[in-house]
Design a protein around this motif. Structure first.
Motif, PDB file in Angstrom:
ATOM      1  N   ILE A 121      -2.214  12.066 -20.135  1.00 23.06           N
ATOM      2  CA  ILE A 121      -2.594  10.828 -19.447  1.00 23.06           C
ATOM      3  C   ILE A 121      -2.269  10.928 -17.957  1.00 23.06           C
ATOM      4  CG2 ILE A 121      -2.355   8.317 -19.436  1.00 23.06           C
ATOM      5  CD1 ILE A 121      -1.049   8.551 -22.206  1.00 23.06           C
ATOM      6  N   MET A 122      -3.234  10.516 -17.131  1.00 22.35           N
ATOM      7  CA  MET A 122      -2.991  10.358 -15.702  1.00 22.35           C
ATOM      8  C   MET A 122      -3.038   8.855 -15.413  1.00 22.35           C
ATOM      9  SD  MET A 122      -2.215  11.778 -12.904  1.00 22.35           S
ATOM     10  CE  MET A 122      -2.504  13.488 -13.414  1.00 22.35           C
ATOM     11  N   PRO A 123      -1.889   8.171 -15.529  1.00 21.18           N
ATOM     12  CA  PRO A 123      -1.845   6.721 -15.316  1.00 21.18           C
ATOM     13  C   PRO A 123      -1.461   6.421 -13.866  1.00 21.18           C
ATOM     14  CG  PRO A 123       0.225   7.454 -16.220  1.00 21.18           C
ATOM     15  CD  PRO A 123      -0.581   8.705 -15.913  1.00 21.18           C
ATOM     16  N   ASN A 124      -1.225   5.153 -13.573  1.00 19.56           N
ATOM     17  CA  ASN A 124      -0.613   4.800 -12.288  1.00 19.56           C
ATOM     18  C   ASN A 124       0.293   3.585 -12.468  1.00 19.56           C
ATOM     19  OD1 ASN A 124      -2.240   2.429 -12.045  1.00 19.56           O
ATOM     20  ND2 ASN A 124      -3.842   3.588 -10.981  1.00 19.56           N
ATOM     21  N   VAL A 125       0.934   3.184 -11.381  1.00 19.49           N
ATOM     22  CA  VAL A 125       1.972   2.153 -11.483  1.00 19.49           C
ATOM     23  C   VAL A 125       1.425   0.776 -11.834  1.00 19.49           C
ATOM     24  CG1 VAL A 125       3.612   3.306  -9.968  1.00 19.49           C
ATOM     25  CG2 VAL A 125       1.860   1.825  -8.970  1.00 19.49           C
ATOM     26  N   GLY A 126       0.091   0.627 -11.846  1.00 18.55           N
ATOM     27  CA  GLY A 126      -0.480  -0.641 -12.294  1.00 18.55           C
ATOM     28  C   GLY A 126      -0.134  -0.939 -13.739  1.00 18.55           C
ATOM     29  N   GLY A 206      -4.330   8.488  -9.864  1.00 19.91           N
ATOM     30  CA  GLY A 206      -2.931   8.895  -9.976  1.00 19.91           C
ATOM     31  C   GLY A 206      -2.129   8.624  -8.716  1.00 19.91           C
ATOM     32  N   SER A 207      -2.573   9.190  -7.601  1.00 22.67           N
ATOM     33  CA  SER A 207      -1.861   9.035  -6.329  1.00 22.67           C
ATOM     34  C   SER A 207      -2.426   7.917  -5.454  1.00 22.67           C
ATOM     35  CB  SER A 207      -1.922  10.344  -5.528  1.00 22.67           C
ATOM     36  OG  SER A 207      -1.251  11.380  -6.199  1.00 22.67           O
ATOM     37  N   SER A 208      -3.621   7.442  -5.790  1.00 19.30           N
ATOM     38  CA  SER A 208      -4.317   6.495  -4.907  1.00 19.30           C
ATOM     39  C   SER A 208      -3.568   5.191  -4.623  1.00 19.30           C
ATOM     40  CB  SER A 208      -5.711   6.182  -5.457  1.00 19.30           C
ATOM     41  OG  SER A 208      -5.641   5.616  -6.747  1.00 19.30           O
ATOM     42  N   PRO A 209      -2.743   4.641  -5.557  1.00 22.93           N
ATOM     43  CA  PRO A 209      -2.022   3.411  -5.201  1.00 22.93           C
ATOM     44  C   PRO A 209      -1.149   3.564  -3.955  1.00 22.93           C
ATOM     45  CG  PRO A 209      -1.973   3.693  -7.563  1.00 22.93           C
ATOM     46  CD  PRO A 209      -2.559   4.958  -6.999  1.00 22.93           C
ATOM     47  N   ALA A 210      -0.580   4.775  -3.756  1.00 22.22           N
ATOM     48  CA  ALA A 210       0.251   4.989  -2.570  1.00 22.22           C
ATOM     49  C   ALA A 210      -0.596   4.928  -1.297  1.00 22.22           C
ATOM     50  CB  ALA A 210       0.963   6.340  -2.662  1.00 22.22           C
TER      51      ALA A 210
END
Length: 303
Positions: A121-126, A206-210
């Motif tokens: 899984i490639m999740p994010n902090v959402g 993956g990194s886009s939220p930053a």
């Protein structure tokens, strides 16, 4: 079925924050075990979170400070730091292994933990708000040896040569449904076809939220520079991002730019400045760098 969570950092907390809001029946999970060197670090946070959402798991979470992990016929979530994987010894064969470990593919995982199925899984902090954008690669390393008994549990079919293929297809559909339910508990679940696509999703989710946070901070700073109070600027940018999320469901980024921009107007001036300074190109190259870094980590792990 029991869920064993290996790790208790930010991503583990984000995913657990979504899972505990779901019903046991939907997830197919009846108990959660948090493991690692010091799993009690997460205990107070998890207890408060479960009380706040009246979780069905409130009295069904245990904490085991151990590096020897029993995983036979269990669901395992690997959410530790990738380099800490060497610290653990896994016993038995898991039903499904979910991994959010960057740069660790199924072939590498197979050397550490045996499982019928691997879901990378490639999740994010959402995930904290059940809004993770998650790319998922499902691989069945070892699933070919899945017992007829397990297939029978799902299908209750007679296993003769005529219907064996149908049995496997139905069982795979059942497993895919389980993975979808699990991942969807903390956001969406977008299946990708191969490892290259999973790596690519680092750029999109993956990194886009930053990077989006970087843009948000820039907008807030601009508002303050031009005279807005910090709190006011933050609220205006926050609502703007909410509106953008809704707009992106129906319009392309270019269509949104065209919608906002008037000939010779203020937005046109801002966009010209961005073009002159290659802002879009810088963002694209930054995301590509993140993907390249993940591939580099994967190569080192493979060696």
């Amino acid at each position: 079925m029991e869920l064993v969570v290996v790790g208790y950092g930010n991503m583990a907390k984000a995913i657990l924050g979504g899972l505990i809001r779901q019903s046991k029946e939907i997830l197919g999970i009846t108990k959660i075990v948090i493991t690692g060197r010091a799993p009690h670090k997460i205990e107070s946070w998890l207890k408060e979170s479960m009380q706040a959402c009246r979780s069905e798991f409130l009295h069904d979470v245990t904490y085991e400070a151990t590096c020897n992990i029993e995983c036979d016929d269990k669901v395992v979530l690997l959410a530790c730091k990738p380099h800490n994987l060497d610290s653990f010894i896994f016993h038995g064969r898991a039903h499904i292994v979910y991994s959010v470990l960057a740069g660790i593919n199924a072939n590498i995982l197979h050397n550490y933990i045996q499982s019928y199925h691997y879901a990378l899984i490639m999740p994010n902090v959402g995930a904290y708000y059940n809004l993770s954008s998650s790319a998922v690669l499902w691989q069945q390393n070892g699933a070919k040896n899945q017992s007829i008994k397990e297939v029978g549990k799902v299908l209750n079919l007679m296993m003769d040569s005529h219907n064996m293929q149908e049995a496997h297809e139905k069982n795979n559909a059942h497993i895919q449904s389980q993975i979808t339910q699990f991942v969807s508990s903390f956001g969406n679940c977008e299946f990708v076809a191969n490892e290259e696509e999973l790596f690519a999703s680092i750029a999109t989710n993956g990194s886009s939220p930053a990077l989006l946070a970087l843009v948000a901070q820039g907008l807030i700073n601009a508002g303050v520079k031009q005279g807005l109070k910090l709190e006011t600027s933050q609220k205006l940018v926050q609502k703007t991002f909410e509106g953008m999320a809704a707009l992106l469901k129906e319009k392309s980024p270019q269509e949104i730019k065209d919608l906002v921009t008037s000939p010779g107007g203020t937005t046109a001036e801002a966009l010209l400045h961005c073009d002159e300074n290659s802002v879009q190109g810088v963002i694209t190259r930054a995301c590509v760098k993140a993907v390249e870094k993940a591939k580099h980590i994967a190569c080192k792990q493979a060696d």
